[in-house]
Design a protein around this motif. Structure first.
Motif, PDB file in Angstrom:
ATOM      1  N   ILE A 175       0.837  -1.210   0.000  1.00 16.86           N
ATOM      2  CA  ILE A 175       0.000   0.000   0.000  1.00 16.86           C
ATOM      3  C   ILE A 175       0.867   1.254   0.000  1.00 16.86           C
ATOM      4  N   MET A 176       1.935   1.252   0.805  1.00 12.54           N
ATOM      5  CA  MET A 176       2.821   2.411   0.854  1.00 12.54           C
ATOM      6  C   MET A 176       3.593   2.582  -0.453  1.00 12.54           C
ATOM      7  N   ALA A 177       3.980   1.464  -1.083  1.00 11.39           N
ATOM      8  CA  ALA A 177       4.643   1.558  -2.391  1.00 11.39           C
ATOM      9  C   ALA A 177       3.695   2.162  -3.421  1.00 11.39           C
ATOM     10  N   GLY A 178       2.429   1.748  -3.394  1.00 10.96           N
ATOM     11  CA  GLY A 178       1.443   2.347  -4.288  1.00 10.96           C
ATOM     12  C   GLY A 178       1.238   3.818  -4.009  1.00 10.96           C
ATOM     13  N   ALA A 179       1.266   4.217  -2.718  1.00 17.24           N
ATOM     14  CA  ALA A 179       1.103   5.626  -2.366  1.00 17.24           C
ATOM     15  C   ALA A 179       2.272   6.463  -2.880  1.00 17.24           C
ATOM     16  N   VAL A 180       3.491   5.925  -2.782  1.00 18.22           N
ATOM     17  CA  VAL A 180       4.660   6.653  -3.284  1.00 18.22           C
ATOM     18  C   VAL A 180       4.572   6.833  -4.802  1.00 18.22           C
ATOM     19  N   ILE A 181       4.179   5.780  -5.513  1.00 20.21           N
ATOM     20  CA  ILE A 181       4.025   5.881  -6.969  1.00 20.21           C
ATOM     21  C   ILE A 181       2.962   6.923  -7.310  1.00 20.21           C
ATOM     22  N   THR A 182       1.882   6.961  -6.534  1.00 23.92           N
ATOM     23  CA  THR A 182       0.806   7.917  -6.781  1.00 23.92           C
ATOM     24  C   THR A 182       1.273   9.352  -6.544  1.00 23.92           C
ATOM     25  N   LEU A 183       2.218   9.549  -5.628  1.00 20.07           N
ATOM     26  CA  LEU A 183       2.696  10.893  -5.301  1.00 20.07           C
ATOM     27  C   LEU A 183       3.718  11.448  -6.287  1.00 20.07           C
ATOM     28  N   LEU A 184       4.405  10.576  -7.033  1.00 18.64           N
ATOM     29  CA  LEU A 184       5.594  11.006  -7.771  1.00 18.64           C
ATOM     30  C   LEU A 184       5.296  12.085  -8.811  1.00 18.64           C
ATOM     31  N   ILE A 185       4.377  11.816  -9.728  1.00 15.88           N
ATOM     32  CA  ILE A 185       4.146  12.742 -10.841  1.00 15.88           C
ATOM     33  C   ILE A 185       3.610  14.089 -10.363  1.00 15.88           C
ATOM     34  N   PRO A 186       2.600  14.151  -9.466  1.00 12.78           N
ATOM     35  CA  PRO A 186       2.193  15.472  -8.959  1.00 12.78           C
ATOM     36  C   PRO A 186       3.312  16.218  -8.246  1.00 12.78           C
ATOM     37  N   MET A 187       4.160  15.493  -7.527  1.00 14.05           N
ATOM     38  CA  MET A 187       5.260  16.150  -6.823  1.00 14.05           C
ATOM     39  C   MET A 187       6.261  16.754  -7.806  1.00 14.05           C
TER      40      MET A 187
END
Length: 292
Positions: A261-273
Protein backbone atom coordinates in the motif's frame (compact mmCIF):
# COMPACT_ATOMS: atom_id res chain seq x y z
CA UNK A 1 39.19 41.61 -15.21
CA UNK A 2 35.54 42.50 -15.65
CA UNK A 3 34.49 38.86 -15.34
CA UNK A 4 36.78 38.37 -12.33
CA UNK A 5 35.37 41.49 -10.67
CA UNK A 6 31.86 40.23 -11.38
CA UNK A 7 32.67 36.91 -9.76
CA UNK A 8 34.25 38.68 -6.79
CA UNK A 9 31.21 40.91 -6.43
CA UNK A 10 28.96 37.89 -6.68
CA UNK A 11 30.97 36.06 -4.04
CA UNK A 12 30.96 39.13 -1.83
CA UNK A 13 27.21 39.34 -2.25
CA UNK A 14 26.84 35.73 -1.18
CA UNK A 15 29.04 36.34 1.85
CA UNK A 16 26.94 39.34 2.83
CA UNK A 17 23.76 37.28 2.44
CA UNK A 18 25.19 34.53 4.65
CA UNK A 19 26.17 37.08 7.24
CA UNK A 20 22.66 38.50 7.28
CA UNK A 21 21.21 35.01 7.64
CA UNK A 22 23.53 34.22 10.56
CA UNK A 23 22.59 37.48 12.26
CA UNK A 24 18.90 36.72 11.91
CA UNK A 25 19.43 33.22 13.27
CA UNK A 26 21.14 34.67 16.34
CA UNK A 27 18.44 37.30 16.82
CA UNK A 28 15.43 34.94 16.48
CA UNK A 29 16.60 31.39 17.23
CA UNK A 30 13.21 30.28 18.59
CA UNK A 31 11.39 31.31 15.42
CA UNK A 32 13.80 29.50 13.11
CA UNK A 33 13.83 26.38 15.26
CA UNK A 34 10.04 26.29 15.21
CA UNK A 35 10.06 26.65 11.40
CA UNK A 36 12.58 23.82 11.07
CA UNK A 37 10.50 21.69 13.44
CA UNK A 38 7.37 22.39 11.37
CA UNK A 39 9.15 21.30 8.20
CA UNK A 40 10.29 18.09 9.88
CA UNK A 41 6.74 17.36 11.08
CA UNK A 42 5.35 17.99 7.58
CA UNK A 43 7.99 15.81 5.93
CA UNK A 44 7.80 12.99 8.47
CA UNK A 45 4.70 11.24 6.99
CA UNK A 46 6.30 11.23 3.54
CA UNK A 47 9.57 9.86 4.93
CA UNK A 48 7.74 7.14 6.85
CA UNK A 49 5.74 6.24 3.74
CA UNK A 50 8.91 5.83 1.69
CA UNK A 51 10.53 3.69 4.41
CA UNK A 52 7.43 1.53 4.85
CA UNK A 53 7.22 0.99 1.09
CA UNK A 54 10.50 -0.96 1.25
CA UNK A 55 9.50 -3.22 4.14
CA UNK A 56 7.41 -6.38 4.49
CA UNK A 57 4.35 -6.40 6.77
CA UNK A 58 6.28 -8.13 9.56
CA UNK A 59 8.83 -5.33 9.84
CA UNK A 60 6.10 -2.69 9.73
CA UNK A 61 4.13 -4.47 12.48
CA UNK A 62 7.23 -4.55 14.67
CA UNK A 63 7.67 -0.77 14.18
CA UNK A 64 11.24 -1.05 12.89
CA UNK A 65 11.22 2.04 10.69
CA UNK A 66 14.84 3.00 11.26
CA UNK A 67 15.90 2.61 7.63
CA UNK A 68 15.39 0.92 4.29
CA UNK A 69 13.58 -2.39 4.67
CA UNK A 70 14.58 -5.82 3.47
CA UNK A 71 12.13 -5.80 0.55
CA UNK A 72 13.94 -2.98 -1.24
CA UNK A 73 12.27 -2.34 -4.59
CA UNK A 74 10.41 -5.64 -4.75
CA UNK A 75 7.26 -4.01 -3.35
CA UNK A 76 7.33 -1.49 -6.19
CA UNK A 77 7.84 -4.22 -8.76
CA UNK A 78 4.94 -6.21 -7.35
CA UNK A 79 2.64 -3.18 -7.29
CA UNK A 80 3.52 -1.99 -10.79
CA UNK A 81 3.19 -5.32 -12.56
CA UNK A 82 1.23 -7.75 -10.38
CA UNK A 83 -1.28 -5.16 -9.14
CA UNK A 84 -1.55 -3.53 -12.61
CA UNK A 85 -0.33 -0.13 -11.37
CA UNK A 86 1.61 0.48 -14.60
CA UNK A 87 -1.69 0.53 -16.50
CA UNK A 88 -3.37 2.65 -13.83
CA UNK A 89 -0.47 5.10 -13.99
CA UNK A 90 -0.90 5.61 -17.74
CA UNK A 91 -4.68 5.98 -17.39
CA UNK A 92 -4.31 8.54 -14.60
CA UNK A 93 -1.75 10.50 -16.59
CA UNK A 94 -4.02 10.64 -19.65
CA UNK A 95 -7.02 11.59 -17.52
CA UNK A 96 -5.22 14.34 -15.59
CA UNK A 97 -3.64 15.82 -18.73
CA UNK A 98 -6.97 15.80 -20.57
CA UNK A 99 -8.78 17.43 -17.65
CA UNK A 100 -6.07 20.09 -17.23
CA UNK A 101 -5.95 20.96 -20.94
CA UNK A 102 -9.75 20.98 -21.18
CA UNK A 103 -10.22 23.15 -18.09
CA UNK A 104 -7.61 25.71 -19.12
CA UNK A 105 -8.72 25.78 -22.78
CA UNK A 106 -12.41 26.31 -22.01
CA UNK A 107 -11.57 28.82 -19.29
CA UNK A 108 -9.49 30.87 -21.75
CA UNK A 109 -12.34 31.01 -24.26
CA UNK A 110 -14.93 31.79 -21.60
CA UNK A 111 -12.82 34.55 -20.04
CA UNK A 112 -12.17 36.02 -23.50
CA UNK A 113 -15.91 36.15 -24.17
CA UNK A 114 -16.76 37.63 -20.77
CA UNK A 115 -14.16 40.41 -21.03
CA UNK A 116 -13.94 41.35 -24.71
CA UNK A 117 -17.39 40.50 -26.15
CA UNK A 118 -20.59 42.52 -25.72
CA UNK A 119 -22.74 39.60 -24.65
CA UNK A 120 -26.38 40.00 -23.67
CA UNK A 121 -27.03 39.27 -20.00
CA UNK A 122 -23.30 39.18 -19.30
CA UNK A 123 -23.80 39.80 -15.59
CA UNK A 124 -26.38 37.04 -15.40
CA UNK A 125 -23.95 34.65 -17.08
CA UNK A 126 -21.26 35.62 -14.58
CA UNK A 127 -23.68 35.05 -11.68
CA UNK A 128 -24.55 31.62 -13.08
CA UNK A 129 -20.84 30.72 -13.23
CA UNK A 130 -20.48 31.85 -9.62
CA UNK A 131 -23.52 29.77 -8.65
CA UNK A 132 -21.86 26.58 -9.93
CA UNK A 133 -19.21 26.99 -7.24
CA UNK A 134 -21.91 26.30 -4.64
CA UNK A 135 -22.69 22.86 -6.13
CA UNK A 136 -20.43 20.16 -4.65
CA UNK A 137 -19.35 17.25 -6.83
CA UNK A 138 -21.50 14.58 -5.06
CA UNK A 139 -24.64 16.58 -5.92
CA UNK A 140 -23.74 16.37 -9.62
CA UNK A 141 -22.81 12.68 -9.68
CA UNK A 142 -26.26 11.26 -10.55
CA UNK A 143 -27.14 13.70 -13.39
CA UNK A 144 -23.61 13.42 -14.80
CA UNK A 145 -23.85 9.65 -14.80
CA UNK A 146 -27.24 9.71 -16.57
CA UNK A 147 -25.85 12.03 -19.24
CA UNK A 148 -22.82 9.81 -19.81
CA UNK A 149 -25.03 6.74 -20.12
CA UNK A 150 -27.32 8.49 -22.62
CA UNK A 151 -24.24 9.39 -24.71
CA UNK A 152 -22.83 5.83 -24.42
CA UNK A 153 -19.71 7.27 -22.79
CA UNK A 154 -19.76 5.13 -19.67
CA UNK A 155 -16.65 3.01 -19.13
CA UNK A 156 -14.65 5.26 -21.47
CA UNK A 157 -12.05 8.01 -21.22
CA UNK A 158 -14.54 10.53 -22.64
CA UNK A 159 -16.98 9.83 -19.84
CA UNK A 160 -14.13 10.09 -17.37
CA UNK A 161 -12.81 13.53 -18.38
CA UNK A 162 -15.47 15.51 -20.28
CA UNK A 163 -17.71 16.25 -17.23
CA UNK A 164 -14.75 17.99 -15.58
CA UNK A 165 -13.76 20.28 -18.45
CA UNK A 166 -15.68 23.27 -17.06
CA UNK A 167 -14.07 25.15 -14.18
CA UNK A 168 -15.71 28.24 -12.70
CA UNK A 169 -12.63 29.06 -10.64
CA UNK A 170 -10.35 29.07 -13.70
CA UNK A 171 -12.81 31.23 -15.64
CA UNK A 172 -13.05 33.80 -12.85
CA UNK A 173 -9.28 33.99 -12.30
CA UNK A 174 -8.55 34.41 -16.02
CA UNK A 175 -11.35 36.98 -16.30
CA UNK A 176 -9.78 39.07 -13.55
CA UNK A 177 -6.36 38.70 -15.17
CA UNK A 178 -7.63 39.75 -18.62
CA UNK A 179 -9.37 42.78 -17.13
CA UNK A 180 -6.03 43.99 -15.76
CA UNK A 181 -4.57 44.22 -19.29
CA UNK A 182 -4.33 47.75 -20.67
CA UNK A 183 -7.30 48.94 -22.73
CA UNK A 184 -4.91 50.69 -25.14
CA UNK A 185 -3.52 47.31 -26.18
CA UNK A 186 -7.02 46.06 -26.90
CA UNK A 187 -7.89 49.17 -28.91
CA UNK A 188 -4.66 48.87 -30.92
CA UNK A 189 -5.49 45.27 -31.77
CA UNK A 190 -8.98 46.31 -32.94
CA UNK A 191 -7.56 49.08 -35.12
CA UNK A 192 -5.11 46.63 -36.68
CA UNK A 193 -7.96 44.27 -37.52
CA UNK A 194 -6.77 41.49 -35.21
CA UNK A 195 -9.50 38.91 -34.62
CA UNK A 196 -10.39 37.93 -31.05
CA UNK A 197 -8.88 34.45 -31.43
CA UNK A 198 -5.63 35.87 -32.80
CA UNK A 199 -5.60 38.38 -29.96
CA UNK A 200 -6.01 35.48 -27.54
CA UNK A 201 -3.25 33.37 -29.11
CA UNK A 202 -0.67 36.07 -29.83
CA UNK A 203 -1.31 38.57 -27.03
CA UNK A 204 -3.30 37.23 -24.08
CA UNK A 205 -1.75 33.77 -23.80
CA UNK A 206 1.90 35.03 -23.96
CA UNK A 207 1.03 37.65 -21.33
CA UNK A 208 -0.66 35.03 -19.12
CA UNK A 209 1.89 32.21 -19.18
CA UNK A 210 2.40 32.23 -15.41
CA UNK A 211 -1.34 32.20 -14.70
CA UNK A 212 -1.98 29.45 -17.26
CA UNK A 213 0.85 27.31 -15.87
CA UNK A 214 -0.51 27.69 -12.33
CA UNK A 215 -4.07 26.83 -13.38
CA UNK A 216 -2.78 23.86 -15.39
CA UNK A 217 -0.92 22.54 -12.33
CA UNK A 218 -3.96 22.91 -10.06
CA UNK A 219 -6.26 21.26 -12.62
CA UNK A 220 -3.79 18.42 -13.23
CA UNK A 221 -3.43 17.61 -9.53
CA UNK A 222 -7.19 17.89 -9.04
CA UNK A 223 -7.81 15.45 -11.89
CA UNK A 224 -5.04 13.14 -10.71
CA UNK A 225 -6.65 12.83 -7.27
CA UNK A 226 -10.14 11.92 -8.52
CA UNK A 227 -11.53 8.78 -6.90
CA UNK A 228 -15.34 8.78 -6.70
CA UNK A 229 -16.16 9.53 -10.34
CA UNK A 230 -13.72 6.98 -11.84
CA UNK A 231 -15.02 4.39 -9.37
CA UNK A 232 -18.58 4.98 -10.64
CA UNK A 233 -18.10 5.48 -14.38
CA UNK A 234 -15.36 2.88 -15.09
CA UNK A 235 -16.15 -0.84 -14.90
CA UNK A 236 -13.18 -2.28 -16.81
CA UNK A 237 -10.07 -2.67 -14.62
CA UNK A 238 -7.81 -2.03 -17.61
CA UNK A 239 -9.29 1.50 -17.81
CA UNK A 240 -9.17 2.26 -14.08
CA UNK A 241 -6.98 4.96 -12.47
CA UNK A 242 -4.39 5.04 -9.70
CA UNK A 243 -6.57 6.31 -6.87
CA UNK A 244 -9.05 3.46 -7.28
CA UNK A 245 -6.20 0.97 -7.73
CA UNK A 246 -4.60 2.22 -4.52
CA UNK A 247 -7.82 1.59 -2.59
CA UNK A 248 -8.02 -1.90 -4.05
CA UNK A 249 -4.62 -2.79 -2.56
CA UNK A 250 -6.23 -2.89 0.86
CA UNK A 251 -7.81 -6.35 1.21
CA UNK A 252 -11.38 -6.64 2.49
CA UNK A 253 -10.35 -9.48 4.79
CA UNK A 254 -7.10 -10.39 6.50
CA UNK A 255 -4.08 -8.32 7.39
CA UNK A 256 -3.40 -5.20 5.34
CA UNK A 257 -0.29 -5.40 3.14
CA UNK A 258 1.10 -2.07 4.26
CA UNK A 259 4.35 -2.42 2.34
CA UNK A 260 2.47 -2.73 -0.96
CA UNK A 261 0.00 0.00 0.00
CA UNK A 262 2.82 2.41 0.85
CA UNK A 263 4.64 1.56 -2.39
CA UNK A 264 1.44 2.35 -4.29
CA UNK A 265 1.10 5.63 -2.37
CA UNK A 266 4.66 6.65 -3.28
CA UNK A 267 4.02 5.88 -6.97
CA UNK A 268 0.81 7.92 -6.78
CA UNK A 269 2.70 10.89 -5.30
CA UNK A 270 5.59 11.01 -7.77
CA UNK A 271 4.15 12.74 -10.84
CA UNK A 272 2.19 15.47 -8.96
CA UNK A 273 5.26 16.15 -6.82
CA UNK A 274 7.52 16.53 -9.86
CA UNK A 275 4.98 18.83 -11.54
CA UNK A 276 4.62 20.99 -8.43
CA UNK A 277 8.39 21.35 -8.10
CA UNK A 278 8.79 22.20 -11.78
CA UNK A 279 5.98 24.82 -11.78
CA UNK A 280 6.18 25.98 -8.17
CA UNK A 281 6.57 29.69 -8.94
CA UNK A 282 3.51 30.10 -11.22
CA UNK A 283 1.57 27.83 -8.88
CA UNK A 284 2.32 30.07 -5.89
CA UNK A 285 1.42 33.17 -7.93
CA UNK A 286 -1.91 31.65 -8.92
CA UNK A 287 -2.73 30.51 -5.39
CA UNK A 288 -1.88 33.94 -3.99
CA UNK A 289 -4.15 35.59 -6.57
CA UNK A 290 -6.92 33.09 -5.79
CA UNK A 291 -6.80 34.01 -2.10
CA UNK A 292 -7.08 37.76 -2.75
Amino acid sequence: MASEQGQTTQRDGQLIDLTVVKQRLRQQPGLHLSLIGSLVVLALPVIMTVLMSTQPSTEISSSTLAGIGSEGLSNYQQVLFDANFATYLVNSLIMALAIAVGKVGIALLAALALVYYDLPFKRLILLFILFTLALPVPVRIVPMYEIMVSLNWENSMLGLVVPYFASATSVLLLRQHFRSISDSMVESAKLDGVSPLKFLVYVLIPMSKSMIAGLFTIAFIWGWNQYLWPLIIINDQSKQVLQVGLAQLNPTAGEALWGLIMAGAVITLLIPMVLMLALREPLLDTVSMQTK
